[in-house]
Design an enzyme around this catalytic site. Sequence first.
Site, short mmCIF file in Angstrom:
data_model
loop_
_atom_site.label_atom_id
_atom_site.label_comp_id
_atom_site.label_asym_id
_atom_site.label_seq_id
_atom_site.Cartn_x
_atom_site.Cartn_y
_atom_site.Cartn_z
N GLU A 157 81.96 1.31 35.08
CA GLU A 157 82.66 2.18 36.02
C GLU A 157 83.61 1.40 36.93
OE1 GLU A 157 79.59 4.50 37.97
OE2 GLU A 157 79.58 5.92 36.31
N GLU A 310 77.42 8.66 30.11
CA GLU A 310 76.30 8.80 31.06
C GLU A 310 76.28 10.22 31.58
OE1 GLU A 310 76.12 6.27 34.45
OE2 GLU A 310 76.68 4.48 33.34
C1 GAL Z 1 76.47 5.76 37.35
C2 GAL Z 1 76.22 4.30 37.02
C3 GAL Z 1 74.80 4.08 36.53
C4 GAL Z 1 73.83 4.80 37.42
C5 GAL Z 1 74.19 6.26 37.50
C6 GAL Z 1 73.24 7.06 38.34
O1 GAL Z 1 77.54 5.88 38.22
O2 GAL Z 1 77.11 3.82 36.05
O3 GAL Z 1 74.55 2.70 36.51
O4 GAL Z 1 73.88 4.22 38.69
O5 GAL Z 1 75.46 6.38 38.05
O6 GAL Z 1 73.64 8.40 38.43
#
Ligand code: GAL
Length: 705
Positions: A157, A310
Amino acid sequence: MPGTDGFAALVADGGICFGGDYNPEQWSREVWREDARLMREAGVNLVTVGVFSWAMYEPTPGAREFDWLDEVLEVLHGQGIGVDLATPTASPPAWLGVRHPETLPVDADGVRLVAGSRNHFSPASQVYRDAALAITRDLARRYATHPAVRMWHVGNEFGQVCHGDEAAGRFRAWLRDRYGDVDGLNEAWGTAFWSQRYASFDEVLPPRRMPYHPNPTQSLDWRRYSSDLLLGVYREQRDAIRAIDVSRPITTNFMGFFPLVDYTSWADDLDVVADDAYPDPGDPHAPSSSALRQDLMRSLRGGEPWILMEQAAGAVSWRPHNLPKSPARSRLESLQAVARGADGICFFQWRASRAGAERFHSAMLPHAGPETRVHQGIRRLGADLARLRSVTGARVRARVALLWDWSSWWAATEVARPTDRLDPLEQLRAWHRVLWADGVAADVVHPGTDLSRYDAVLVPNLYLMEPADAEALTAAVERGASLVVGPFSGVADANAQVRPGRFPVLLAGLLGVSGEEWAPLPDDGVDLIPSGASPVDGAGPARPRAAVLGELLRADGADVLATFGPGHLEGAPAITRHAPHTGAPDEGSAWYLGTVPDDDTLAAVLRAALDAAGVEPALPGRPGRDTRRTPGDDVEAVRRGDVLFLLNHSGEPARLDVPGNWTDLLTGTPVSDEVTVGPTDAAALLPAEAGHRAPAGLANQGDRQ
Ligand code: GAL
């Protein structure tokens, strides 16, 4: 494109990528084995490993401890789980900041941030970049031929910004490159204003804390530079991997409409676009907002399949109050992404962390273990995705383009405008929501994109406009497309300097309307008065209203569809339509909205413009309009390749007419002419007969390309 082909090959090999972030450094060997077994049982085929492993690999400067990772990869490979191996560069070991404080980022107030969380690096720091490259190279050398490794994931990110001295130096170099000499910069930034003139680049600083409003072009360039700087960091690591591994796809994870990075300028550097999305279960507009960002992700690389990298299986833990997400909703959100072009459905994370800031974040495998609603939901999803294998590689074909430009968004959200209530992203969402409700597919594209394949071009807000942009819009109308332009567009040039003349200066001829005043509207808005046989007339149950901003317009050839009611703008045109008579035989029409109308009025205008262009929705008739066949507006219809996805975001079953014979890929059952989709459920309808021609209204929404 070896990497891009590599992703297609990965999907061809194993079907839709399904899995999540896996952080084995938080667990014992016994747990690794249990995890790999449970992953296989759940249908997982890809996990992202090593995102936060730098301090494990390099516990002291220059050390390399990879043996544990060797074992993890063996365990995963033994169960047939592929690995998306990350460079661990988003979270350097604490020693780096202690030894080299210049690797730590400095905020706009001059505060140097410390280790103890993550993202504590300055993308401008050469020492950081060298260290990041060194660990990246060693990882790539060690694992480039490992059979478990199927993809590379650079950093995490990207979005870090640093205002420190090293960053200031790189900013000056970036500006020198852009403007050549300091006179060019002075011209572009308009530094005659407030005595801001610079005699040399050495005097220029990042926009740190200032007594009053910053120079808007300085801020805009800072954002452009910050995005480019991060892209440089990504590229260095990408190139280091590519020099060693010539074929596996390389990506990094985007964050939707993230305000600090211009993904349009990044997308070509990725082999596959990947996105992290955490829709708020409490947001009633979440389904349409998700659809919009998915359309963006698909459009960034011209319609290629992308990865939902994600998402949360249940609740997140970073909002103040974290509403849960049911397994049914989680599944529906995943299927929505597939419907809108994703060939990868992954989560953060596989196993819930016991320690650390994310100990209450949901996971595919919760603290309570596999016999849980969440994990059983994950297994169900794994089985669903296996059933959808035949859609991989297929495209969503859209005939509507929504224009979106990061620089314009940045410039339009600088301080000191007529109103700070006109948010380009909110405008984009409102316009897209109409298409979403109607089942009309749209791509979200940059103004520089070739628009020739689109029959309608929608421009909710394009504050910055250059002549080439106006020419492309004119060409689209000459070709027969419908063009709809929203308020406060074409106001400024690429340097964010206002274009003198009646606005929108570059489009006034095409639109047949021009303006002279921006007039923010009172909090309770004003009436819109439909004129003549206007689509605005009777658009909704309530009287048409305008809010946020009005413009004092004069029709110069356009038909006036609505005027402003009593108030500062009374009687002036608010919504117009123009047939520009360019001489082109099949020319389309150009519509202008000099305000922010209520949702029904906006929908009426957009539908009229799409009708004029012959754009049909994915279902015959429009669920959102007179031929509504569903109890709510929450059934999303989208066509990917041959498959018609129907996604019911409501809590009620929905019965829909679907002329023809189909098979629902999710249930394996035949469907004829009508289907009922359960609450928070979906159908994925494949035409039953080979060579089936979709009925009118379905025909042009999807193609396998
Ligand atoms: C994302 C991040 C992950 C985790 C996730 C939690 O932004 O890439 O590592 O922190 O959020 O929602």
